[in-house]
Structure formats: structure tokens, C-alpha cells
Write an enzyme that holds these catalytic residues in place. Structure first.
Site, PDB file in Angstrom:
ATOM      1  N   ASN A  75      23.566  70.952  64.230  1.00 25.44           N
ATOM      2  CA  ASN A  75      22.817  72.088  63.664  1.00 25.44           C
ATOM      3  C   ASN A  75      21.943  71.597  62.517  1.00 25.44           C
ATOM      4  OD1 ASN A  75      25.329  71.625  62.318  1.00 25.44           O
ATOM      5  ND2 ASN A  75      25.347  73.673  61.436  1.00 25.44           N
ATOM      6  N   ILE A  76      20.809  72.250  62.355  1.00 27.43           N
ATOM      7  CA  ILE A  76      19.869  71.904  61.281  1.00 27.43           C
ATOM      8  C   ILE A  76      19.507  73.190  60.550  1.00 27.43           C
ATOM      9  CG2 ILE A  76      17.645  70.879  60.684  1.00 27.43           C
ATOM     10  CD1 ILE A  76      17.734  69.352  63.344  1.00 27.43           C
ATOM     11  N   GLU A  77      19.912  73.260  59.291  1.00 25.41           N
ATOM     12  CA  GLU A  77      19.678  74.492  58.530  1.00 25.41           C
ATOM     13  C   GLU A  77      18.381  74.416  57.743  1.00 25.41           C
ATOM     14  OE1 GLU A  77      23.329  75.170  56.354  1.00 25.41           O
ATOM     15  OE2 GLU A  77      24.327  75.800  58.214  1.00 25.41           O
ATOM     16  N   CYS A  86      20.591  76.034  65.769  1.00 24.71           N
ATOM     17  CA  CYS A  86      21.977  75.734  66.148  1.00 24.71           C
ATOM     18  C   CYS A  86      22.032  74.414  66.919  1.00 24.71           C
ATOM     19  CB  CYS A  86      22.550  76.817  67.046  1.00 24.71           C
ATOM     20  SG  CYS A  86      22.814  78.390  66.240  1.00 24.71           S
ATOM     21  N   GLU A  88      23.541  73.728  69.713  1.00 23.40           N
ATOM     22  CA  GLU A  88      23.384  73.865  71.172  1.00 23.40           C
ATOM     23  C   GLU A  88      21.919  73.884  71.584  1.00 23.40           C
ATOM     24  OE1 GLU A  88      25.210  75.669  69.047  1.00 23.40           O
ATOM     25  OE2 GLU A  88      26.479  77.057  70.146  1.00 23.40           O
ATOM     26  N   CYS A 122      21.983  81.271  71.360  1.00 21.14           N
ATOM     27  CA  CYS A 122      22.132  80.037  72.154  1.00 21.14           C
ATOM     28  C   CYS A 122      22.509  80.356  73.599  1.00 21.14           C
ATOM     29  CB  CYS A 122      23.164  79.115  71.521  1.00 21.14           C
ATOM     30  SG  CYS A 122      22.535  78.367  70.011  1.00 21.14           S
TER      31      CYS A 122
HETATM   32  N1  THU Z   1      25.827  77.332  64.476  1.00 23.95           N
HETATM   33  C1  THU Z   1      25.627  76.518  65.543  1.00 23.95           C
HETATM   34  O1  THU Z   1      25.171  75.379  65.413  1.00 23.95           O
HETATM   35  N2  THU Z   1      25.940  77.004  66.761  1.00 23.95           N
HETATM   36  C2  THU Z   1      26.404  78.268  67.009  1.00 23.95           C
HETATM   37  O2  THU Z   1      26.596  78.641  68.160  1.00 23.95           O
HETATM   38  C3  THU Z   1      26.656  79.170  65.910  1.00 23.95           C
HETATM   39  C4  THU Z   1      26.372  78.663  64.558  1.00 23.95           C
HETATM   40  C5  THU Z   1      25.468  76.830  63.137  1.00 23.95           C
HETATM   41  C6  THU Z   1      24.336  77.574  62.481  1.00 23.95           C
HETATM   42  C7  THU Z   1      24.627  77.342  61.008  1.00 23.95           C
HETATM   43  O3  THU Z   1      24.046  76.104  60.638  1.00 23.95           O
HETATM   44  C8  THU Z   1      26.127  77.189  60.941  1.00 23.95           C
HETATM   45  O4  THU Z   1      26.563  76.975  62.267  1.00 23.95           O
HETATM   46  C9  THU Z   1      26.843  78.398  60.363  1.00 23.95           C
HETATM   47  O5  THU Z   1      26.450  79.546  61.015  1.00 23.95           O
END
Ligand code: THU
Length: 168
Positions: A75-77, A86, A88, A122
């Protein structure tokens, strides 16, 4: 340049027969069970690259293409929270950018005691590339959650009938 090839215009598609996938274009057969450990390992490993300074919730995802390749991403915020990608969607994008839209399985790893399932966005994004893909959710315990994507998102949105291809 014309738009990228869509899978509806001749990309390879995978068909499921029990535990086996058959790729129509490459004539490849792939047994997901044989690749599971590798897929889990890739998802776990890539979670270490997560950019998650806001949530501090690292996620790793790995997708398996019908021709047996694994693409993994975390994941990259973003400071603008809703722009976050996300794991996925990021992993599926890696596969697509490498020229495959035929995804047969996805492993999702979260650094938690029990597994999480993919978020709704996703699920919709992934179902574009095979509503029958296997979704394997793992965490730090022994538990593995297994789904077929369409169980997680029945009646995904599709554009039907498909719009005509844009003229060059
Ligand atoms: N996140 C994912 O990477 N996949 C998901 O299906 C749900 C949430 C990530 C997004 C965010 O960076 C962190 O998890 C918390 O929500």
C-alpha cells in the site's frame, strides 16, 4: 497513440477448472496450489516496502498471472488520505503494466494476528481482471481465508453492452 489494449479486445483470459486454470491464449495450465507459498512469501516480503506513515498499517499483495508470473506491491499512502493506493490495486497494476491482464490468484497479507479481506474498491478493481480469481488472505497467524473474488463481490459493476473501441 491508440488506447491500451483492453482485455475484451484480445487479451488472454484464464478459465477455471477446479483448482486448475487454463489460459486461453498462452495455452498454459497453472495450478494455484503449486504457487501458493511463493505468492504468500511475495506478499509478506513486499509489505516491508509499504509506505504507510499515516495508518502505520502495512499491507502486501501479490498477484499470480495465468502464465505463472508473480507481481507484488504494497500500500502507498498520501497526505491527502483518500489518494492512498491499496496493495491489491497496486499489485494488479504491476501485472497490467507488464502486459498481462489475466490474473488467476491474489494473496493479501496484513501484519495482524488474523487475516483481512480486500476493501470494496479493490474488489471492484480486481473483478475487471477475473471475477473468478482466487483470493487468499493471510496474516501472522495460521489462518488462511480463501475466496473466489465473485463471492466477495457478487454482481460487480460492468459496462454492458461494452462500448465500441475508440477510433484511432
Ligand atoms: N489497505 C490496503 O492496502 N488494502 C485493503 O484492502 C484495505 C486497506 C491499506 C490502505 C491504507 O494504507 C491502510 O491499509 C489502512 O487502511
Amino acid at each position: 497513440m491508440a488506447c491500451a489494449r483492453g482485455h475484451r479486445e484480445g487479451f488472454s483470459r484464464a478459465y477455471r477448472h477446479g483448482d486448475e486454470y487454463f489460459d486461453h491464449m498462452t495455452r498454459n495450465r497453472i495450478l494455484i496450489k503449486d504457487m501458493e507459498e511463493e505468492l504468500y512469501e511475495a506478499a509478506r516480503r513486499v509489505s516491508e516496502l509499504a509506505y504507510c506513515p499515516y495508518s502505520k498499517f502495512p499491507v502486501g499483495a501479490a498477484v499470480l498471472s495465468a502464465d505463472g508470473k508473480i507481481f507484488a506491491a504494497p500500500n502507498i499512502e498520501n497526505a491527502s488520505y483518500s489518494v492512498t493506493i491499496c496493495a491489491e490495486r497496486n499489485a494488479a497494476a504491476q501485472a497490467i503494466a507488464a502486459g498481462t491482464t489475466s490474473i488467476v490468484a491474489l494473496a493479501l497479507y496484513t501484519r495482524t494476528p488474523t487475516p483481512s479481506t480486500p476493501c470494496g474498491t479493490c474488489r471492484q478493481f480486481l473483478s475487471e481482471f477475473n471475477a473468478e480469481m482466487e483470493v487468499l488472505c493471510i496474516a501472522d497467524g495460521e489462518e488462511v481465508l480463501r475466496f473466489i473474488l465473485k463471492e466477495l463481490l457478487p454482481k460487480a459493476f460492468t459496462i454492458s453492452p461494452h462500448p465500441p473501441a475508440p477510433s484511432p
